[in-house]
Enzyme design. Structure first.
Site, PDB file in Angstrom:
ATOM      1  N   ASN A   1      -4.093  10.994  -1.443  1.00 47.19           N
ATOM      2  CA  ASN A   1      -4.870   9.833  -1.039  1.00 47.19           C
ATOM      3  C   ASN A   1      -6.344  10.048  -1.352  1.00 47.19           C
ATOM      4  O   ASN A   1      -6.882  11.132  -1.177  1.00 47.19           O
ATOM      5  CB  ASN A   1      -4.672   9.543   0.457  1.00 47.19           C
ATOM      6  CG  ASN A   1      -5.373   8.261   0.854  1.00 47.19           C
ATOM      7  OD1 ASN A   1      -6.560   8.250   1.177  1.00 47.19           O
ATOM      8  ND2 ASN A   1      -4.641   7.165   0.811  1.00 47.19           N
ATOM      9  N   SER A   2      -6.981   8.989  -1.783  1.00 46.38           N
ATOM     10  CA  SER A   2      -8.368   9.079  -2.265  1.00 46.38           C
ATOM     11  C   SER A   2      -9.347   9.513  -1.179  1.00 46.38           C
ATOM     12  O   SER A   2     -10.437   9.994  -1.478  1.00 46.38           O
ATOM     13  CB  SER A   2      -8.804   7.724  -2.813  1.00 46.38           C
ATOM     14  OG  SER A   2      -7.914   7.317  -3.813  1.00 46.38           O
TER      15      SER A   2
ATOM     16  N   HIS B   1     -12.625   1.942  -7.227  1.00 46.66           N
ATOM     17  CA  HIS B   1     -12.472   2.432  -5.849  1.00 46.66           C
ATOM     18  C   HIS B   1     -13.691   3.253  -5.438  1.00 46.66           C
ATOM     19  O   HIS B   1     -14.293   3.936  -6.273  1.00 46.66           O
ATOM     20  CB  HIS B   1     -11.204   3.280  -5.750  1.00 46.66           C
ATOM     21  CG  HIS B   1     -10.646   3.333  -4.359  1.00 46.66           C
ATOM     22  ND1 HIS B   1     -11.041   2.496  -3.359  1.00 46.66           N
ATOM     23  CD2 HIS B   1      -9.684   4.124  -3.807  1.00 46.66           C
ATOM     24  CE1 HIS B   1     -10.375   2.762  -2.246  1.00 46.66           C
ATOM     25  NE2 HIS B   1      -9.528   3.759  -2.503  1.00 46.66           N
TER      26      HIS B   1
ATOM     27  N   LYS C   1       0.107  12.413  -6.564  1.00 53.27           N
ATOM     28  CA  LYS C   1      -1.242  12.018  -6.161  1.00 53.27           C
ATOM     29  C   LYS C   1      -1.564  12.469  -4.733  1.00 53.27           C
ATOM     30  O   LYS C   1      -0.669  12.887  -3.974  1.00 53.27           O
ATOM     31  CB  LYS C   1      -1.425  10.502  -6.313  1.00 53.27           C
ATOM     32  CG  LYS C   1      -0.503   9.617  -5.496  1.00 53.27           C
ATOM     33  CD  LYS C   1      -0.843   9.425  -4.032  1.00 53.27           C
ATOM     34  CE  LYS C   1      -2.222   8.938  -3.771  1.00 53.27           C
ATOM     35  NZ  LYS C   1      -2.335   7.468  -3.842  1.00 53.27           N
TER      36      LYS C   1
ATOM     37  N   GLU D   1      -3.397   4.350 -10.725  1.00 53.93           N
ATOM     38  CA  GLU D   1      -4.699   5.003 -10.633  1.00 53.93           C
ATOM     39  C   GLU D   1      -4.744   6.180 -11.597  1.00 53.93           C
ATOM     40  O   GLU D   1      -3.719   6.828 -11.866  1.00 53.93           O
ATOM     41  CB  GLU D   1      -4.961   5.447  -9.180  1.00 53.93           C
ATOM     42  CG  GLU D   1      -3.954   6.435  -8.624  1.00 53.93           C
ATOM     43  CD  GLU D   1      -3.951   6.478  -7.093  1.00 53.93           C
ATOM     44  OE1 GLU D   1      -3.776   5.410  -6.476  1.00 53.93           O
ATOM     45  OE2 GLU D   1      -4.108   7.578  -6.541  1.00 53.93           O
TER      46      GLU D   1
ATOM     47  N   ASP E   1       1.068  -0.870  -5.014  1.00 56.90           N
ATOM     48  CA  ASP E   1       0.256   0.313  -5.259  1.00 56.90           C
ATOM     49  C   ASP E   1       1.190   1.333  -5.919  1.00 56.90           C
ATOM     50  O   ASP E   1       1.976   2.000  -5.244  1.00 56.90           O
ATOM     51  CB  ASP E   1      -0.269   0.811  -3.906  1.00 56.90           C
ATOM     52  CG  ASP E   1      -1.010   2.126  -4.007  1.00 56.90           C
ATOM     53  OD1 ASP E   1      -1.154   2.639  -5.132  1.00 56.90           O
ATOM     54  OD2 ASP E   1      -1.436   2.623  -2.944  1.00 56.90           O
TER      55      ASP E   1
ATOM     56  N   ARG F   1      -6.680   1.370 -11.971  1.00 56.80           N
ATOM     57  CA  ARG F   1      -7.615   1.765 -10.906  1.00 56.80           C
ATOM     58  C   ARG F   1      -8.431   2.976 -11.350  1.00 56.80           C
ATOM     59  O   ARG F   1      -7.862   4.010 -11.737  1.00 56.80           O
ATOM     60  CB  ARG F   1      -6.804   2.068  -9.654  1.00 56.80           C
ATOM     61  CG  ARG F   1      -7.518   2.825  -8.569  1.00 56.80           C
ATOM     62  CD  ARG F   1      -6.706   2.707  -7.292  1.00 56.80           C
ATOM     63  NE  ARG F   1      -6.948   3.789  -6.378  1.00 56.80           N
ATOM     64  CZ  ARG F   1      -6.317   3.908  -5.209  1.00 56.80           C
ATOM     65  NH1 ARG F   1      -5.400   3.005  -4.851  1.00 56.80           N
ATOM     66  NH2 ARG F   1      -6.588   4.915  -4.418  1.00 56.80           N
TER      67      ARG F   1
ATOM     68  N   ASP G   1       0.541   4.102  -7.339  1.00 59.44           N
ATOM     69  CA  ASP G   1      -0.024   5.463  -7.411  1.00 59.44           C
ATOM     70  C   ASP G   1      -0.372   5.802  -8.861  1.00 59.44           C
ATOM     71  O   ASP G   1      -1.065   5.053  -9.506  1.00 59.44           O
ATOM     72  CB  ASP G   1       0.940   6.483  -6.787  1.00 59.44           C
ATOM     73  CG  ASP G   1       1.067   6.281  -5.274  1.00 59.44           C
ATOM     74  OD1 ASP G   1       0.176   5.625  -4.704  1.00 59.44           O
ATOM     75  OD2 ASP G   1       2.047   6.750  -4.678  1.00 59.44           O
TER      76      ASP G   1
ATOM     77  N   ASP H   1       0.969  10.511   1.974  1.00 66.26           N
ATOM     78  CA  ASP H   1       0.654   9.730   0.773  1.00 66.26           C
ATOM     79  C   ASP H   1       0.512  10.677  -0.422  1.00 66.26           C
ATOM     80  O   ASP H   1      -0.510  10.694  -1.095  1.00 66.26           O
ATOM     81  CB  ASP H   1      -0.648   8.950   1.039  1.00 66.26           C
ATOM     82  CG  ASP H   1      -0.922   7.896  -0.028  1.00 66.26           C
ATOM     83  OD1 ASP H   1      -0.008   7.615  -0.830  1.00 66.26           O
ATOM     84  OD2 ASP H   1      -2.045   7.366  -0.061  1.00 66.26           O
TER      85      ASP H   1
ATOM     86  N   SER I   1       0.821  -1.212   0.000  1.00 65.21           N
ATOM     87  CA  SER I   1       0.000   0.000   0.000  1.00 65.21           C
ATOM     88  C   SER I   1       0.860   1.270   0.000  1.00 65.21           C
ATOM     89  O   SER I   1       1.779   1.420   0.813  1.00 65.21           O
ATOM     90  CB  SER I   1      -0.885  -0.024   1.255  1.00 65.21           C
ATOM     91  OG  SER I   1      -1.226   1.280   1.643  1.00 65.21           O
ATOM     92  N   GLY I   2       0.498   2.197  -0.872  1.00 58.32           N
ATOM     93  CA  GLY I   2       1.207   3.473  -0.900  1.00 58.32           C
ATOM     94  C   GLY I   2       0.974   4.253   0.381  1.00 58.32           C
ATOM     95  O   GLY I   2       1.894   4.866   0.934  1.00 58.32           O
ATOM     96  N   LEU I   3      -0.278   4.208   0.863  1.00 56.95           N
ATOM     97  CA  LEU I   3      -0.597   4.913   2.109  1.00 56.95           C
ATOM     98  C   LEU I   3       0.249   4.358   3.254  1.00 56.95           C
ATOM     99  O   LEU I   3       0.877   5.094   4.011  1.00 56.95           O
ATOM    100  CB  LEU I   3      -2.090   4.738   2.431  1.00 56.95           C
ATOM    101  CG  LEU I   3      -2.534   5.223   3.810  1.00 56.95           C
ATOM    102  CD1 LEU I   3      -2.370   6.736   3.932  1.00 56.95           C
ATOM    103  CD2 LEU I   3      -3.985   4.821   4.099  1.00 56.95           C
TER     104      LEU I   3
END
Ligand code: SPV
Ligand code: MG
Length: 542
Positions: free
Chosen positions: A118-119, A186, A116, A110, A81, A155, A83, A54, A42-44
């Site tokens: 975080n979503s 997502h 980026k 994504e 991930d 993504r 990104d 992130d 995970s990038g986060l």
């Protein structure tokens, strides 16, 4: 199966599959041990574990490095991930090559812009990537991957950015057509509505991946029914570790003690197990040169004659020679050759023998029984390599060095200095060869005989004097043990009444390989006040 193929089959399998987040080597290992078939890098989580946000604050090579540790620590595949691909198509195809080189099985990108965000942070404000541009990125990755099973997941962030189902489907189709192996759809709402809508509309055959972080309460069975291929539990090892680290550190801070947390956290040996310390030990045995470790045994039970009041309150071994006792000088010499596990057989005034870091063995019958009995009392020590020395001799380190390096099982240190006459009893040996001490002369040979010789006796047949210093390797120790046990059974008087010389002759008679190593000088036994005076002068001059 190669990791790429493993991941590919997870994504394409007809079952609903699960992968779990990890962010470093240890969490990756824990994920694998839990039973998961794959890891979400995970990038986060990776950025959080590195202490940054992130927002691509960790560079792509830093992320790659973390992935490499994770991959090395595990045998299940990793989906990174990636990104937004860390730049344009060119950055992304290079990333794909580097990931393959490090045995990372796949990457997810994504459709947002670099850098980026975080979503789950202000998603509506986040611009989406141009569809064509993003398709080109996917194509470049697919074109440049070497292993046809390397997985590229596209993504779709349409829901995150506040677009509707149509945009999501349009993008997903475009990315699937561009070659993506799967679509990650997502959503950040607390129900699975968007996912459900998407799945109903999704006609494409490409597998779908989801991240139910925000819609965690949806029963997993629903995902299965709606045809999802892969679920990512995206950040739960990181969150679990934060929960625990916060609790434990707070507790330790408040308590200023470890008492209340020790049983709430894993023991240190669990860390060692996860690190596979065992394998390192085995590898050491396989690959390191065998550096034989030796134990020491010092025979110091007797009072020692000839020293008058000096030995009223302590045995001879504790007499001082310029600041240091005989015993500590012997111990220092052993220590100098890395012999640290040292036992001392004590008897007379045993409480006066009080050097630190030694093991003490008692020969309570020191008055009646001699050195052989002391050895017998030390039977437990006779395993592995062993140096046995009298407690009343000094010898140079060089003697010890040569003894330690000798190949034979049982080796006695012998001084080949020739006497015409002797003034006190000495342990003299007959070796299978004489030692000239000249260059090239034989210095190791068989011991044929050893005996205590009194002054006035013809010395011509003797080839040297036993110093009271002896080396045994594991075989030698075993021979000693066995012989003691045999003697105890068949001839118990022997151990009580015989001398050490008798024992050596017993071994020789029983065809055991007893050797001598010749030296010239370099040692001193301490049998009289004159010997002491000589040594005191020597050490005081120095
Ligand atoms: C991650 O784990 O870094 C993800 C998933 O990209 S999310 O945080 O939900 O965006
Ligand atoms: Mg991410």
């Amino acid at each position: 199966m190669k990791k790429c193929a493993q991941l590919k089959s997870l994504i394409t399998s007809s079952n609903l599959e699960f992968i779990m987040e990890a962010h470093n080597g240890v969490s990756a290992k824990i994920v694998e041990e839990a039973g998961f078939k794959g890891i979400w890098a995970s990038g986060l989580s990776i950025s959080a574990a590195l202490g940054v946000r992130d927002n691509n604050e960790a560079s792509w090579t830093q992320v790659l490095e973390v992935c490499e540790f994770m991959s090395d620590a595990t045998s299940i595949p990793i989906l990174l991930d990636g990104d937004t691909g860390f730049g344009n198509f060119n950055s992304f195809r290079r990333l794909v090559q580097k990931l393959e080189q490090r045995n990372i099985a796949g990457v997810c990108i994504e459709d947002k812009t670099f850098p980026k965000t975080n979503s789950f942070i202000g998603g509506e404000k986040q611009p989406l990537a141009d569809i064509e541009e993003f398709c080109g990125k996917i194509k470049s990755g697919k074109d440049y991957q070497k292993d046809s099973d390397f997985v590229i997941v596209a993504r779709v962030e349409a829901f995150i950015a506040g677009w509707g189902l149509n945009e999501a489907i349009k993008r997903a189709n475009a990315y699937a057509d561009a070659g993506a192996d799967a679509i990650l759809i997502h959503s950040k709402i607390s129900s699975d509505k968007e996912i459900e809508d998407f799945m109903q509309q999704w006609q494409n055959t490409k597998p779908v991946v989801i991240v139910p972080t925000m819609y965690f309460s949806t029963p997993t069975e629903k995902f299965n029914k709606s045809g999802v291929s892969l679920v990512i539990w995206a950040n739960h090892t990181l969150r679990a570790s934060i929960t625990n680290m916060q609790q434990v550190t707070k507790q330790i801070y408040t308590d200023q003690s470890l008492m209340n947390i020790e049983d709430k956290i894993v023991p240190v040996r669990e860390i060692f197990r996860i690190q596979n310390v065992l394998e390192y030990k085995e590898a050491e045995n396989r690959y390191l040169p065998k550096k034989e470790s030796f134990k020491g045994l010092i025979l110091a039970a007797s009072k020692g004659d000839n020293f008058g009041t000096l030995t009223d309150e302590k045995p001879k071994t504790m007499i001082q020679i310029s600041e240091e006792t005989i015993l500590s000088r012997i111990v220092n010499t052993l220590n100098a050759r890395s012999i640290k596990d040292i036992s001392v057989v004590v008897g007379f005034k045993k409480e006066a023998v009080n050097l630190p870091n030694l093991k003490y063995i008692e020969n309570a019958d020191y008055k009646n029984y001699g050195i052989l009995y002391s050895l017998f009392k030390s039977l437990d020590v006779f395993t592995g390599n062993l140096i046995i020395t009298f407690g009343d001799i000094l010898f140079e380190e060089d003697i010890l060095r040569k003894l330690l390096a000798s190949d034979q099982d049982i080796v006695l240190a012998v001084d080949s200095t020739k006497y015409n006459d002797i003034s006190k009893p000495r342990d003299l040996v007959v070796g299978s060869h004489v030692h000239s001490g000249n260059f090239g002369s034989i210095s190791v040979c068989h011991l044929n005989e050893i005996q205590e010789v009194n002054p006035g006796i013809d010395l011509t047949k003797f080839t040297g004097e036993y110093m009271g210093l002896l080396k045994l390797n594991s075989n030698g120790s075993e021979i000693f043990r066995r012989s003691f046990e045999e003697l105890k059974k068949n001839d118990p008087d022997f151990i009580e009444s015989a001398t050490l010389n008798d024992f050596f002759n017993y071994l020789i008679k029983n065809k055991q390989p007893v050797y001598i190593q010749y030296f010239k000088g370099q040692w001193k036994d301490i049998d009289s006040i004159e010997d002491l005076t000589y040594l005191v002068d020597l050490y005081t001059e120095k």
